[in-house]
Design a protein around this motif. Structure first.
Motif, PDB file in Angstrom:
ATOM      1  N   PHE A 101       0.883  -1.060  -0.007  1.00 17.43           N
ATOM      2  CA  PHE A 101       0.112  -0.054   0.181  1.00 17.43           C
ATOM      3  C   PHE A 101       0.870   1.300  -0.118  1.00 17.43           C
ATOM      4  CE2 PHE A 101      -2.944  -3.207   1.522  1.00 17.43           C
ATOM      5  CZ  PHE A 101      -4.003  -3.188   0.745  1.00 17.43           C
ATOM      6  N   LYS A 102       2.322   1.120   0.331  1.00 18.50           N
ATOM      7  CA  LYS A 102       3.186   2.156   0.311  1.00 18.50           C
ATOM      8  C   LYS A 102       3.724   2.199  -0.956  1.00 18.50           C
ATOM      9  CE  LYS A 102       5.542   4.271   3.918  1.00 18.50           C
ATOM     10  NZ  LYS A 102       5.980   3.678   5.533  1.00 18.50           N
ATOM     11  N   ILE A 103       4.208   0.808  -1.537  1.00 21.29           N
ATOM     12  CA  ILE A 103       5.092   1.108  -2.464  1.00 21.29           C
ATOM     13  C   ILE A 103       4.389   1.145  -3.888  1.00 21.29           C
ATOM     14  CG2 ILE A 103       6.765  -0.956  -3.751  1.00 21.29           C
ATOM     15  CD1 ILE A 103       7.637  -0.499  -0.770  1.00 21.29           C
ATOM     16  N   VAL A 104       3.355   0.551  -4.131  1.00 21.68           N
ATOM     17  CA  VAL A 104       2.682   0.639  -5.282  1.00 21.68           C
ATOM     18  C   VAL A 104       2.195   2.101  -5.491  1.00 21.68           C
ATOM     19  CG1 VAL A 104       0.311  -0.014  -6.826  1.00 21.68           C
ATOM     20  CG2 VAL A 104       1.656  -1.613  -5.150  1.00 21.68           C
ATOM     21  N   PRO A 105       1.674   2.797  -4.618  1.00 23.97           N
ATOM     22  CA  PRO A 105       1.495   4.346  -5.039  1.00 23.97           C
ATOM     23  C   PRO A 105       2.796   5.031  -5.441  1.00 23.97           C
ATOM     24  CG  PRO A 105       0.160   3.695  -3.322  1.00 23.97           C
ATOM     25  CD  PRO A 105       1.175   2.632  -3.353  1.00 23.97           C
ATOM     26  N   LEU A 106       3.722   4.839  -4.581  1.00 21.80           N
ATOM     27  CA  LEU A 106       5.268   5.308  -4.999  1.00 21.80           C
ATOM     28  C   LEU A 106       5.520   4.945  -6.216  1.00 21.80           C
ATOM     29  CD1 LEU A 106       7.273   5.054  -1.430  1.00 21.80           C
ATOM     30  CD2 LEU A 106       6.504   7.027  -2.624  1.00 21.80           C
ATOM     31  N   LEU A 107       5.370   3.632  -6.603  1.00 23.65           N
ATOM     32  CA  LEU A 107       5.950   3.353  -8.129  1.00 23.65           C
ATOM     33  C   LEU A 107       5.093   4.051  -9.048  1.00 23.65           C
ATOM     34  CD1 LEU A 107       7.765   1.378  -9.699  1.00 23.65           C
ATOM     35  CD2 LEU A 107       5.997  -0.505  -9.241  1.00 23.65           C
ATOM     36  N   THR A 108       3.700   4.044  -8.794  1.00 26.07           N
ATOM     37  CA  THR A 108       3.039   4.892  -9.883  1.00 26.07           C
ATOM     38  C   THR A 108       3.517   6.432  -9.992  1.00 26.07           C
ATOM     39  OG1 THR A 108       1.082   3.637  -9.118  1.00 26.07           O
ATOM     40  CG2 THR A 108       0.497   5.513 -10.530  1.00 26.07           C
ATOM     41  N   GLU A 109       3.850   6.923  -8.827  1.00 27.53           N
ATOM     42  CA  GLU A 109       4.289   8.397  -8.955  1.00 27.53           C
ATOM     43  C   GLU A 109       5.750   8.432  -9.748  1.00 27.53           C
ATOM     44  OE1 GLU A 109       2.568  11.298  -8.471  1.00 27.53           O
ATOM     45  OE2 GLU A 109       1.185   9.587  -8.111  1.00 27.53           O
ATOM     46  N   GLU A 110       6.394   7.544  -9.524  1.00 26.15           N
ATOM     47  CA  GLU A 110       7.855   7.622  -9.874  1.00 26.15           C
ATOM     48  C   GLU A 110       7.586   7.358 -11.567  1.00 26.15           C
ATOM     49  OE1 GLU A 110      10.445   8.196  -8.432  1.00 26.15           O
ATOM     50  OE2 GLU A 110      12.018   7.862 -10.149  1.00 26.15           O
ATOM     51  N   LEU A 111       6.942   6.346 -12.047  1.00 25.10           N
ATOM     52  CA  LEU A 111       6.757   5.955 -13.316  1.00 25.10           C
ATOM     53  C   LEU A 111       6.068   7.224 -13.993  1.00 25.10           C
ATOM     54  CD1 LEU A 111       5.809   2.524 -13.079  1.00 25.10           C
ATOM     55  CD2 LEU A 111       7.612   3.090 -14.417  1.00 25.10           C
ATOM     56  N   LYS A 112       5.192   7.729 -13.328  1.00 27.00           N
ATOM     57  CA  LYS A 112       4.322   9.038 -13.859  1.00 27.00           C
ATOM     58  C   LYS A 112       5.732  10.289 -14.384  1.00 27.00           C
ATOM     59  CE  LYS A 112      -0.223   9.642 -12.257  1.00 27.00           C
ATOM     60  NZ  LYS A 112      -0.940   9.924 -11.109  1.00 27.00           N
ATOM     61  N   LYS A 113       6.505  10.359 -13.401  1.00 20.71           N
ATOM     62  CA  LYS A 113       7.598  11.313 -13.699  1.00 20.71           C
ATOM     63  C   LYS A 113       8.589  10.941 -14.805  1.00 20.71           C
ATOM     64  CE  LYS A 113       8.970  11.934  -9.038  1.00 20.71           C
ATOM     65  NZ  LYS A 113       9.911  11.718  -8.084  1.00 20.71           N
ATOM     66  N   ILE A 114       8.832   9.770 -14.920  1.00 18.48           N
ATOM     67  CA  ILE A 114       9.724   9.111 -15.949  1.00 18.48           C
ATOM     68  C   ILE A 114       8.998   9.378 -17.336  1.00 18.48           C
ATOM     69  CG2 ILE A 114      10.846   7.006 -16.882  1.00 18.48           C
ATOM     70  CD1 ILE A 114      12.259   7.905 -14.596  1.00 18.48           C
ATOM     71  N   LEU A 115       7.731   8.927 -17.455  1.00 15.70           N
ATOM     72  CA  LEU A 115       7.048   8.726 -18.552  1.00 15.70           C
ATOM     73  C   LEU A 115       6.894  10.312 -19.160  1.00 15.70           C
ATOM     74  CD1 LEU A 115       4.742   5.820 -17.898  1.00 15.70           C
ATOM     75  CD2 LEU A 115       6.770   5.865 -19.285  1.00 15.70           C
ATOM     76  N   LYS A 116       6.733  11.190 -18.315  1.00 12.85           N
ATOM     77  CA  LYS A 116       6.518  12.515 -18.598  1.00 12.85           C
ATOM     78  C   LYS A 116       7.704  13.102 -19.307  1.00 12.85           C
ATOM     79  CE  LYS A 116       3.742  15.011 -15.900  1.00 12.85           C
ATOM     80  NZ  LYS A 116       3.528  15.633 -14.360  1.00 12.85           N
ATOM     81  N   GLU A 117       8.855  12.813 -18.877  1.00 12.45           N
ATOM     82  CA  GLU A 117      10.038  13.003 -19.191  1.00 12.45           C
ATOM     83  C   GLU A 117      10.263  12.806 -20.837  1.00 12.45           C
ATOM     84  OE1 GLU A 117      13.255  11.721 -16.683  1.00 12.45           O
ATOM     85  OE2 GLU A 117      12.484  12.727 -15.202  1.00 12.45           O
ATOM     86  N   GLN A 118       9.710  11.505 -20.991  1.00 12.96           N
ATOM     87  CA  GLN A 118       9.895  11.019 -22.352  1.00 12.96           C
ATOM     88  C   GLN A 118       9.273  11.783 -23.456  1.00 12.96           C
ATOM     89  OE1 GLN A 118       8.964   6.860 -21.949  1.00 12.96           O
ATOM     90  NE2 GLN A 118      11.123   6.343 -21.263  1.00 12.96           N
TER      91      GLN A 118
END
Ligand SMILES: Cc1cc2nc3c(=O)[nH]c(=O)nc-3n(C[C@H](O)[C@H](O)[C@H](O)COP(=O)(O)OP(=O)(O)OC[C@H]3O[C@@H](n4cnc5c(N)ncnc54)[C@H](O)[C@@H]3O)c2cc1C
Ligand SMILES: Nc1ncnc2c1ncn2[C@@H]1O[C@H](COP(=O)(O)O)[C@@H](O)[C@H]1O
Lengths: 329, 265
Positions: free
Chosen positions: A312-329
């Motif tokens: 419940f902690k890791i999954v939302p963090l993962l979503t946030e981190e991926l959002k950042k990365i995918l936006k950069e692309q």
């Protein structure tokens, strides 16, 4: 007897990726056996689909364009394909191990009095010029090499396991049209209606990425964090049997020995312990990520990457981190 | 309503598969056997249909070695009325084609309105025996059924068939027909104690290859269409790694690995 046939399944006039995967691999067999690679296309108003099949190497395309084939039925589809095969005598018939292919291709085999290897993961020509098909048994706990001692040699091929060749749109193919016989029009079991799935996400068996949740999700509502992650990645959402039986996820989402067998590029298991029946369904995923709070959970034994912690902690963090990365692309 | 259920005895899902030293098959010693889980749904559905109509007969049939009688006993204990065992060394090593041929010939001799199967046997994972039986008996079939209704006049059925993407096909078919059951169709019952006692006394009808018209000079594996060359173990997965650190750091590292090492995202 000549010709290697690939059944060109399409959904709403979009050819399934598995068809291109099979054509890509079957091309090699066609070249080594010196036989033409052919596609077989059924439906209504489907002639426009031929160029794509040609681009993946189909030299001949058998087109059966008839209103009766607009709606799928294992009776009409098997009758037409068997009629075609009796007439043109292919040496091999292949199709995707999809809900449609698994349903009607065995009936074609029965009509042609031959065998069919189900859900194969690879195939090649053996010393005797026959095709050897490799397929998982015991839910993937073992593999067998088989051949078909009958003509034509038939098999269904699992989606997502064969590599795609580069399509070449300059390739041309010969179109052969075929008429549906009166006999093939006799249908007893008829589709009255198709009820669409609740989600627009890709199907588990065809998905490139799967996010899966287990008993640890604790409720159907909590699955939302998995849906959020999945939608960001264009992924499908799967579940363990414990999650399905607890009512957190629907039956069609179950992965495992009594659920679906999946082979995505990436499988993210969240709060799934890794019981042998679950592993059976996903162990051939190309990359496995496990998120589990128990460092001893068996899922970590087959995971490429693991994080020990609260999902419940890791999954939302993962979503946030991926959002950042995918936006950069 | 006469209902026939085709059921197979298979290794328990917990079984760890060990191959013979010459890779010609699996080691069967120590394996615990169960009724194929999908066939349990088929048996349960047959019993429910019989109960709903308050009449009818449920016959279970299996092709398998001697040990498969245990599976038939369990089916009888759940409530099936009759059991047929195609039991002959002739069928050792036979494929789905020949299995279906034998089952079809046995079924042809009994009255039936509906034949229920499982979606696949979890040992060979073929999902084809019912399609062959359907063709041999000239019947319609609906596979991967998650919901089944029999019409009041018992002349037709409506089945929900699971397809991709969580969608269903609603299929209508006249009876007799074949259905293959998938998970979600029902919750199979456990055998009751009186059921188990009663099942012990029931007679199981045995059939041999010659009863079913197979010639003596044929053999089960010879008459098969799919021939097995060799068994293999699945490729081992390389040991993975646990990403240590605070959740934020671990997640960042995971994303980096997925992009740079696994090259997936
Ligand atoms: C005939 C038969 C067929 C079966 N078929 C299937 C099948 O097809 N598919 C299938 O999946 N199973 C199947 N099973 C069931 C299987 O044996 C397991 O019971 C099931 O897979 C367990 O599901 P789970 O991992 O979600 O639950 P559990 O085994 O209960 O695991 C839950 C995991 O979540 C972890 N966890 C708890 N809270 C958190 C948190 N907050 N954060 C992170 N991690 C947490 C725990 O450490 C634990 O590892 C079958 C069983 C039988 C007998
Ligand atoms: N040996 C068998 N005896 C009885 N029924 C069988 C046998 N093999 C397969 N079946 C039936 O056919 C279904 C599909 O099996 P398969 O095609 O082997 O995956 C099973 O779920 C059973 O209902």
């Amino acid at each position: 007897m000549a010709g290697i046939w690939v059944f060109a399944e399409h959904k709403e006039k979009k050819i399934k990726r598995v068809v291109f995967e099979i054509l890509s691999e079957a091309k090699k067999i066609a070249v080594s056996k010196g036989e033409p690679l052919c596609a077989v296309l059924f439906g209504y108003g489907i002639k426009d689909l031929s160029p794509e099949l040609a681009a993946y190497g189909a030299e001949k395309i058998f087109v059966v364009d008839d209103e009766i084939l607009d709606s799928y039925s294992n009776e009409s589809y098997s009758a037409v394909l068997a009629d075609l095969a009796r007439n043109y005598q292919p040496s091999i018939i292949l199709g995707g191990a999809t809900a449609m292919g698994k349903d009607f291709l065995p009936r074609v085999a029965a009509k042609l009095d031959t065998g069919i290897a189900s859900d194969c993961v690879s195939f090649s020509v053996d010393e005797d010029g026959r095709v050897t098909f490799r397929r998982p048994v015991y839910a993937g706990k073992a593999l067998i090499d088989v051949y078909c001692d009958g003509m034509p040699q038939m098999a269904t091929i699992r989606p997502n396991v064969l590599d795609l060749a580069e399509p070449d749109s300059s390739r041309k193919s010969e179109i052969i049209e075929w008429q549906v016989s009166q006999d093939a029009r006799k249908i007893r079991a008829r589709i009255k209606e198709t009820i669409k799935g609740a989600s627009s996400r890709p199907d588990l068996t065809e998905a490139r990425i799967i996010v899966s949740g287990g008993r640890a999700m604790k409720s159907a509502d909590n699955f939302k964090i998995l849906y959020d992650l999945a939608d960001l990645l264009g992924a499908a959402v799967g579940a363990s049997r414990a999650a399905v039986d607890s009512g957190y996820a629907s039956h069609d989402m179950q992965v495992g020995q009594t659920g679906k067998t999946v082979t995505p590029n990436l499988y993210i298991a969240c709060g799934i312990s890794g019981a042998i029946q679950h592993l059976a369904g996903m162990r051939t995923s190309k990359c496995i990520v496990a998120i589990n709070k128990d460092p001893e959970a068996p899922i970590f034994k087959i995971a490429d990457y693991g994080i020990v912690g609260d999902l419940f902690k890791i999954v939302p963090l993962l979503t946030e981190e991926l959002k950042k990365i995918l936006k950069e692309q | 309503m006469n209902i026939i259920v085709c059921m197979k005895q298979v290794p328990d899902t917990e079984t760890r598969i060990k191959l013979k030293p010459d890779f010609s098959g699996i080691e069967t010693e120590g394996i615990k056997y169960i009724i194929n889980p999908y066939d349990e749904f088929a048996i349960e559905e047959a019993l429910r249909i019989k109960e709903r109509f308050g009449q009818g007969q449920v016959t279970i049939i299996t092709l398998g070695p001697q040990r498969a009688t245990e599976a038939l006993r369990t089916g009888l204990a759940m409530g099936a009325d009759e059991a047929i065992h195609i039991n002959d060394p002739f069928f050792e090593g036979c494929d789905q084609y020949l299995t279906a041929k034998a089952l079809g010939r046995a079924i042809k001799n009994i009255p039936y309105d509906l034949i229920l199967c499982g979606r696949q046997a979890i040992d060979d994972d073929s999902a084809q025996v019912y399609a062959y039986i359907a063709e041999f008996l000239n019947l319609p079939y609906v596979s991967f059924v998650i919901k089944l209704e029999i019409s009041q006049d018992r002349k037709s059925l409506i089945a929900h068939r699971v397809i991709e993407g969580g969608a269903f096909e609603v299929v209508e078919s006249p009876l007799p027909a074949i259905i293959s059951a998938t998970k979600g169709l029902n919750e199979p019952r456990y055998a009751s104690l009186p059921g188990i006692m009663k099942a012990k006394k029931k007679e199981i009808k045995n059939l041999t290859a010659s009863d079913l018209g197979f010639a003596e000079d044929e053999s089960g594996s010879g008459g098969s269409k799919i021939k097995i060359k060799k068994y293999y173990y699945p490729p081992q997965r390389k040991p993975g790694r646990i990403i240590e650190g605070e959740p934020e750091d671990a997640v960042r590292e995971l994303v980096r690995l997925l992009r740079e090492e696994a090259k997936i995202i």
